[in-house]
Each structure stands twice: as C-alpha cells, then as structure tokens.
Write an enzyme that holds these catalytic residues in place. Structure first.
Site, PDB file in Angstrom:
ATOM      1  CE  LYS A  46      25.999  84.052  28.664  1.00  0.00           C
ATOM      2  NZ  LYS A  46      24.803  84.140  29.536  1.00  0.00           N
ATOM      3  CE1 TYR A 105      29.015  81.823  28.861  1.00  0.00           C
ATOM      4  CE2 TYR A 105      30.509  83.546  28.133  1.00  0.00           C
ATOM      5  CZ  TYR A 105      29.558  83.075  29.019  1.00  0.00           C
ATOM      6  OH  TYR A 105      29.154  83.865  30.061  1.00  0.00           O
ATOM      7  CB  SER A 125      28.795  87.386  28.661  1.00  0.00           C
ATOM      8  OG  SER A 125      30.193  87.366  28.862  1.00  0.00           O
TER       9      SER A 125
END
Length: 291
Positions: A200, A196, A181
């Site tokens: 990533k 998160y 991402s």
C-alpha cells in the site's frame, strides 16, 4: 511569463485548463449540483467488493452514465444481487460486468478494450482490487509476499497502465483513483502484515509518479487511504480483540462505514469540484493517523 487573468488558459504552460465558468443564469442549487457532477463512464477493479459497490452507486447518483465492474468470476457471482439492484435503481445508466485478474497484464489490456467496446471511452478508473495477508514476518513465505505485492501494487499498476493508455489515446483526459490504505502510511497494530503495508505504500508513490507524468494528458491521478472499514472482511469473533484495539486507537472510537468513503470518491471523480486536485491522497480513517 505574462500574467494570466482568472479563467484564461495559456496552452503553452498546461494542457489541463481550468473548468469553464458556471452557465448563467443558474441558481445556487444548480451550481451546487454541477460542482460535484460526475460525467462519463467509469471502470472499477475489485468492483464486486463492498467499498467499490458503495462508491460506484455514489458516482451513479451524481450522474455517471456508464459503469464497468471488473472482478474475479467468483466474486462477481457472489455480488450478483447487489449488481442487479444497481441496474434496477439506475435504468438510464449502462452497467456491465467483466471478469478480470488484475495480475494478468495481457488479460487486463483485453479487458480495457472490451470495456471500451461495450461502454465507449471510459474517463474514470477506480482501483479497488486488493488482498490482505496477516502473517508474522519471520513466517511469511516468499510466495505469500509476492502474491500480496502482485495484487495490491502491481495489479494497480497494470490496471492504471491499461486504462491510462486509452485515456491518453482518447485525448480527452480523465481521472484515476488508486485505493491505498492507512497501512501505506504507518505500520498496523496489532496485526502483523508487512507485505500488505509495503504494497500500500507502493501505491502511494505510484500515484505521485503517474500524477507527475500524466497530467500533461489531462489525467488527474489521486488516491484514497481508508482506515479500518466495517465490512465483512473485518467481521468475526476471531477479530474481536483486534476490532477493540482499532477502536481504542482512533479518536472517533469506531470503524468506518463504506458509505463514508463515497464522498472523497465523488470529489476526486467530479469534473469541477476536484479539478485542481492531482497527486493527492485523502485519508479516510476517523483521525486514526493522529494517534
């Protein structure tokens, strides 16, 4: 070391030879088709999601002959209509579904074997399984942190290892595409999502590590970093302010469509077009990272 003419292959230096020349005679149109042809069978983790289904369809359009969509049972059930549409649109391809939890290493090893038993050897793995968590860092419970890391980072590792072992034992090489991402490149704004972002970023370095180790087996490992994509996960009145902020901070002033992710997936999974791309990350974000 002696010079090697273009098209030759020295097995003492690499086990990943360049692609064979296009057959002659062939037309420009035929060569264009062959350049981005996708051969073989693929497995998708998170296979019931919008991004995975759009990319799976693209691979089928480019020649994929077998597809395994792997996901949690409730997600597969929710996407049954879209999956049946794939089967109807590509009757020559064998399309199967298999329930799996990417955080369960033993279960993923069983899943990889079941896919092999039903489809034959897979030569492509695309890791789309993931989850988002938006909680202020000071309020983030350790259980929440571990869950996000377990699904996004460890889950990608578990799937890559399980299917990578089959690719290695098969001896014919393959392609692995990890889905990271833009969150792995920079801190998101305005939403708080430390876990998160870190998960990533870990996927990006996992890609580099596996690319370095597994190229000797003819396995190319790359990643894709999507920006904000216009899917059901980013819908709703409660996200309207965030959506405006994301658009304002993007040169293209909009979110991406799942369809706009499919070209990079096809490129990385193709036999010829992406044959010398290894350990790379393709950012698909409308230029968001430049701001």
């Amino acid at each position: 070391m002696p010079w090697i003419q273009l098209g030759e292959h020295d097995p003492t230096t690499t086990l990943t030879p360049p692609p064979a020349p296009f057959p002659e005679p062939s037309t420009p149109g035929q060569r264009a088709t062959m350049r981005f042809a996708v051969n073989g069978r693929a497995a998708f983790t998170g296979g019931a999601g919008a991004l995975a289904l759009a990319s799976a369809r693209a691979l089928l359009e480019h020649g994929l002959s077998g597809l395994a969509l792997l996901d949690l049972p409730q997600r597969l059930e929710k996407s049954v209509t879209e999956i049946e549409t794939l089967r109807r649109d590509f009757p020559a391809a064998k399309i199967i579904t298999q329930t799996c939890d990417v955080t369960d290493a033993a279960g993923m090893n069983d899943t990889a074997q079941q896919v092999r038993d039903q489809l034959g050897d897979t030569n492509i793995l695309c890791c789309f399984a993931g989850m988002v968590n938006c909680v202020d860092a000071e309020d983030l419970a350790i259980e929440q942190w571990r869950r996000v890391m377990d699904v996004n980072a460890t889950g990608s590792w578990i799937a890559a290892q399980a299917f990578g072992r089959h690719l290695i034992s098969g001896g014919r090489g393959g392609k692995i595409v990890l889905v990271s991402s833009i969150s792995g490149h920079r801190v998101n704004y305005p939403q708080p999502q430390a876990a998160y972002n870190v998960s990533k970023a870990a996927v990006l370095h996992m890609r580099s590590s596996l690319a370095a180790e597994w190229t000797r087996y003819g396995i190319r490992v790359n990643s894709i970093s999507p920006g904000y994509m216009d899917t059901v996960l980013n819908e709703g009145d409660d996200l309207e302010a965030w959506r405006r902020s994301w658009a304002e901070r993007n040169p293209m002033r909009r979110m991406g469509s799942p369809q706009e992710l499919t070209g990079p997936v096809v490129f990385l999974c193709s036999d010829i077009g992406g044959s010398y791309v290894n350990g790379a990350d393709i950012v698909v974000d409308g230029g968001g990272l430049v701001f």
